[in-house]
Write a protein that holds these residues in place. Structure first.
Motif, PDB file in Angstrom:
ATOM      1  N   GLN A   6       0.885  -1.164   0.000  1.00  9.14           N
ATOM      2  CA  GLN A   6       0.000   0.000   0.000  1.00  9.14           C
ATOM      3  C   GLN A   6       0.922   1.213   0.000  1.00  9.14           C
ATOM      4  O   GLN A   6       1.598   1.476   0.981  1.00  9.14           O
ATOM      5  CB  GLN A   6      -0.908  -0.008   1.226  1.00  9.14           C
ATOM      6  CG  GLN A   6      -1.901  -1.156   1.225  1.00  9.14           C
ATOM      7  CD  GLN A   6      -2.752  -1.182   2.472  1.00  9.14           C
ATOM      8  OE1 GLN A   6      -2.642  -2.081   3.302  1.00  9.14           O
ATOM      9  NE2 GLN A   6      -3.630  -0.197   2.610  1.00  9.14           N
ATOM     10  N   CYS A  23      -3.691  -0.478  -3.733  1.00 13.39           N
ATOM     11  CA  CYS A  23      -3.054  -1.693  -3.227  1.00 13.39           C
ATOM     12  C   CYS A  23      -2.529  -2.488  -4.408  1.00 13.39           C
ATOM     13  O   CYS A  23      -3.236  -2.657  -5.415  1.00 13.39           O
ATOM     14  CB  CYS A  23      -4.063  -2.526  -2.437  1.00 13.39           C
ATOM     15  SG  CYS A  23      -3.462  -4.157  -1.933  1.00 13.39           S
ATOM     16  N   CYS A  92      -5.169  -3.613   3.105  1.00 16.09           N
ATOM     17  CA  CYS A  92      -5.399  -4.534   2.005  1.00 16.09           C
ATOM     18  C   CYS A  92      -4.785  -5.875   2.417  1.00 16.09           C
ATOM     19  O   CYS A  92      -3.732  -5.900   3.072  1.00 16.09           O
ATOM     20  CB  CYS A  92      -4.693  -3.973   0.773  1.00 16.09           C
ATOM     21  SG  CYS A  92      -4.790  -4.982  -0.711  1.00 16.09           S
ATOM     22  N   GLY A 105      -1.011  -5.627   3.882  1.00 18.49           N
ATOM     23  CA  GLY A 105      -0.190  -4.492   3.523  1.00 18.49           C
ATOM     24  C   GLY A 105       0.089  -3.635   4.748  1.00 18.49           C
ATOM     25  O   GLY A 105      -0.347  -3.950   5.864  1.00 18.49           O
TER      26      GLY A 105
END
Lengths: 114, 112
Positions: A6, A23, A92, A105
């Motif tokens: 991210q 993402c 994400c 992430g």
């Protein structure tokens, strides 16, 4: 090993506006799932939306929708009509279809301003 | 709506002590997980559990960690001899199948 990136540490948006969180992921697998989780200041992890890799249609959940680009390995989250309660950290996450392990992430802090 | 619960919400312990973190997964779920989040960092997978055994674990999940499902409802994470670097938020999650996981509210572990 799978990785999830991210690239936006922080984002801000005005109430009622639309914002998109980015993402990207890296995998050699073909069967997998992608998720967005929301973590408000209470630190509870709340599932926002999920996408199966085999589905071409982008997932939607009320004001939340995704733009899933499988070839580009991109999975962005669009929040429409942003509300103050959307202020949170958004993660994400990737899951290989076979193992149930979520890889997250680094997160994006979203602030919705009145 | 059913939810995953965790107790305690905050645990303070001294270095070297054993702690047990408890979770009650959603009742018809079959897969159980533990994750941790060190303050300011991303959420990391620790272990997954299915059919009364560990199905996968990460490098973080070394010999000082263990999991157990002692009865039909609880799922526990034991840290045998805590270290300062074990201070983190620990999340339990459960799922019906290999798909979306539902997280509990977390236990904040502080090791002093």
């Amino acid at each position: 090993a799978q990785t999830v990136t991210q690239s936006q540490p922080e984002m801000s948006v005005q109430e009622a506006e639309t914002v998109t969180l980015s993402c990207t992921y890296d995998t050699s697998e073909n069967n997998y799932y992608l998720f967005w989780y929301k973590q408000p200041p209470s630190r509870q992890m709340i599932l926002v939306i999920r996408q199966e890799a085999y589905k071409q249609q982008n997932a939607t959940e009320n004001r939340f929708s995704v733009n899933f680009q499988k070839a580009a390995k991109s999975f962005s989250l669009k929040i429409s009509d942003s509300q103050l309660g959307d202020t949170a950290m958004y993660f994400c996450a990737f899951m290989n279809g076979g193992d149930g392990k979520l890889t997250f992430g680094q997160g994006t802090i979203l602030t919705v301003h009145p | 709506e059913p939810e995953v619960t965790q107790t305690p919400s905050h645990q303070v312990t001294q270095m070297g002590q054993e702690v047990i973190l408890r979770c009650v997964p959603i009742s018809n779920h079959l897969y159980f997980y533990w994750y941790r989040q060190i303050l300011g960092q991303k959420v990391e997978f620790l272990v997954s559990f299915y059919n009364n055994e560990i199905s996968e674990k990460s490098e973080i999940f070394d010999d000082q960690f263990s999991v157990e499902r002692p009865d039909g409802s609880n799922f526990t994470l034991k840290i045998r001899s805590t270290k300062l670097e074990d201070s983190a938020m620990y999340f339990c999650a459960s799922s019906r199948g290999i798909n979306e996981q539902y997280f509990g509210p977390g236990t904040r572990l502080t090791v002093t």
